[in-house]
Design an enzyme around this catalytic site. Structure first.
Site, mmCIF file in Angstrom:
data_model
loop_
_atom_site.group_PDB
_atom_site.id
_atom_site.type_symbol
_atom_site.label_atom_id
_atom_site.label_comp_id
_atom_site.label_asym_id
_atom_site.label_seq_id
_atom_site.Cartn_x
_atom_site.Cartn_y
_atom_site.Cartn_z
ATOM 1 N N ASP A 67 -14.685 -13.743 19.524
ATOM 2 C CA ASP A 67 -16.216 -13.581 18.538
ATOM 3 C C ASP A 67 -17.493 -15.256 19.138
ATOM 4 O OD1 ASP A 67 -14.691 -16.349 19.553
ATOM 5 O OD2 ASP A 67 -13.502 -17.073 17.965
ATOM 6 N N ASN A 136 -7.373 -24.829 10.145
ATOM 7 C CA ASN A 136 -7.410 -24.004 9.411
ATOM 8 C C ASN A 136 -6.375 -22.643 9.715
ATOM 9 O OD1 ASN A 136 -9.128 -22.617 10.235
ATOM 10 N ND2 ASN A 136 -10.426 -22.461 9.019
ATOM 11 N N HIS A 138 -6.976 -20.187 11.391
ATOM 12 C CA HIS A 138 -8.176 -19.296 11.637
ATOM 13 C C HIS A 138 -8.060 -18.449 13.208
ATOM 14 C CE1 HIS A 138 -11.768 -21.586 14.169
ATOM 15 N NE2 HIS A 138 -11.168 -21.455 14.484
ATOM 16 N N GLU A 143 -11.658 -16.558 9.059
ATOM 17 C CA GLU A 143 -11.202 -17.541 8.483
ATOM 18 C C GLU A 143 -10.312 -17.916 6.937
ATOM 19 O OE1 GLU A 143 -12.519 -20.520 9.869
ATOM 20 O OE2 GLU A 143 -14.232 -21.428 9.853
HETATM 21 C C1 F6R Z 1 -12.747 -19.866 20.189
HETATM 22 C C2 F6R Z 1 -11.939 -19.102 19.269
HETATM 23 C C3 F6R Z 1 -11.474 -19.472 18.012
HETATM 24 C C4 F6R Z 1 -10.423 -20.764 18.590
HETATM 25 C C5 F6R Z 1 -9.606 -21.894 17.899
HETATM 26 C C6 F6R Z 1 -8.507 -22.389 18.496
HETATM 27 O O1 F6R Z 1 -13.352 -18.298 21.123
HETATM 28 O O2 F6R Z 1 -11.538 -18.082 18.861
HETATM 29 O O3 F6R Z 1 -11.043 -19.012 17.279
HETATM 30 O O4 F6R Z 1 -9.446 -20.254 19.662
HETATM 31 O O5 F6R Z 1 -10.808 -22.325 17.510
HETATM 32 O O6 F6R Z 1 -9.609 -23.532 19.420
HETATM 33 P P1 F6R Z 1 -9.402 -24.718 20.298
HETATM 34 O O7 F6R Z 1 -8.558 -23.554 21.309
HETATM 35 O O8 F6R Z 1 -10.019 -25.020 20.821
HETATM 36 O O9 F6R Z 1 -7.969 -25.535 19.601
#
Ligand code: F6R
Length: 240
Positions: A67, A136, A138, A143
């Site tokens: 992403d 959340n 995701h 989302e």
């Molecule tokens: C980032 C991604 C997001 C993160 C998620 C958790 O490439 O795909 O889905 O994995 O937001 O983020 P952290 O690890 O920073 O808590």
């Protein structure tokens, strides 16, 4: 989905690095899709250390974007590309031709989605997907409410994602849209790892594992994956 709970973030990182290394050694031209963010940071450091210590040839590996923040340049230290470039591509001397990322600055992001989907199809699918989990639920930027059948797509980011996402940037940054692989592509990967550490992730990990599988809880779909591992430390597991 197999759950593995580790004593510490370091033990988790070590185990995740071991799992990734054995996959890479089995398939030197593996197609890997790895999340950016805080969750996998230690795991990538452990992976680099292990691959170097064991002199593993990484020249055949291919890396695909999970992403990206739309409109955020890859040279911005908050971008997913920047993170992965620093954490993995530079230390492992991965050639730019082996890195297939969404162009976050494209004037035609739908075409970008088609380009990445086409690459994955031609590569015969992803061998490994490693994702973190948002507060959340995701995965990638899928989302709550996302149709799990979608492939790569453009996303209006959840307000929780845009506010939590500020942690990656050195100053306040306008975040509104993302571009992401779809849940169906995570489900088709040969191996899926969901990585989480720390007590802040405990409530969403509990919901992911205990609530019904639902598009309101994107990470819950991974429970239906044929070869998925929930790798978490004790702090993230405390409500299980
Ligand atoms: C980032 C991604 C997001 C993160 C998620 C958790 O490439 O795909 O889905 O994995 O937001 O983020 P952290 O690890 O920073 O808590």
């Amino acid at each position: 989905m197999e759950t593995e709970i580790f004593e510490s973030p370091e033990a988790l990182a070590f185990a995740a690095a071991e799992r990734m290394t054995s996959l890479i050694m089995t398939k030197p031209n593996a197609c890997l899709c790895l999340a950016a963010g805080e969750s996998p940071r230690l795991s990538y450091a452990a992976l680099v250390q292990k691959l170097k210590a064991e002199a593993v040839d990484c020249s055949g590996l291919r890396f695909v974007s999970l992403d990206e923040w739309l409109g955020i340049h890859p040279s911005n230290s908050g971008s997913c590309f920047y993170f992965l470039n620093e954490a993995l591509f530079k230390p492992l001397h991965i050639a730019p031709e082996s890195v297939h990322f969404f162009n976050s600055m494209s004037t035609d992001p739908d075409l970008e989605c088609e380009r990445i989907d086409y690459f994955i199809r031609c590569a015969g699918g992803l061998d490994l997907i490693l994702v973190g989990i948002g507060m959340n639920g995701h995965i990638g930027f899928n989302e709550p409410g996302t149709d799990p059948a979608l492939k790569s797509h453009v996303v209006e980011l959840d307000s929780l994602t845009t506010s939590v996402g500020q942690k990656y940037f050195s100053s306040h940054t306008l975040l509104s849209q993302g571009i992401t692989l779809g849940i169906s592509q995570c489900m088709e990967a040969g191996t899926a790892i969901l990585l989480a550490s720390g007590e802040a992730k405990a409530p969403i990990i509990r919901r992911t594992m205990n609530d019904s599988v639902s598009s309101q809880l994107p990470a819950s779909h991974l429970r239906l994956h044929k070869n998925a591992f929930l790798m978490i430390d004790k702090a993230a597991a405390q409500l299980l």
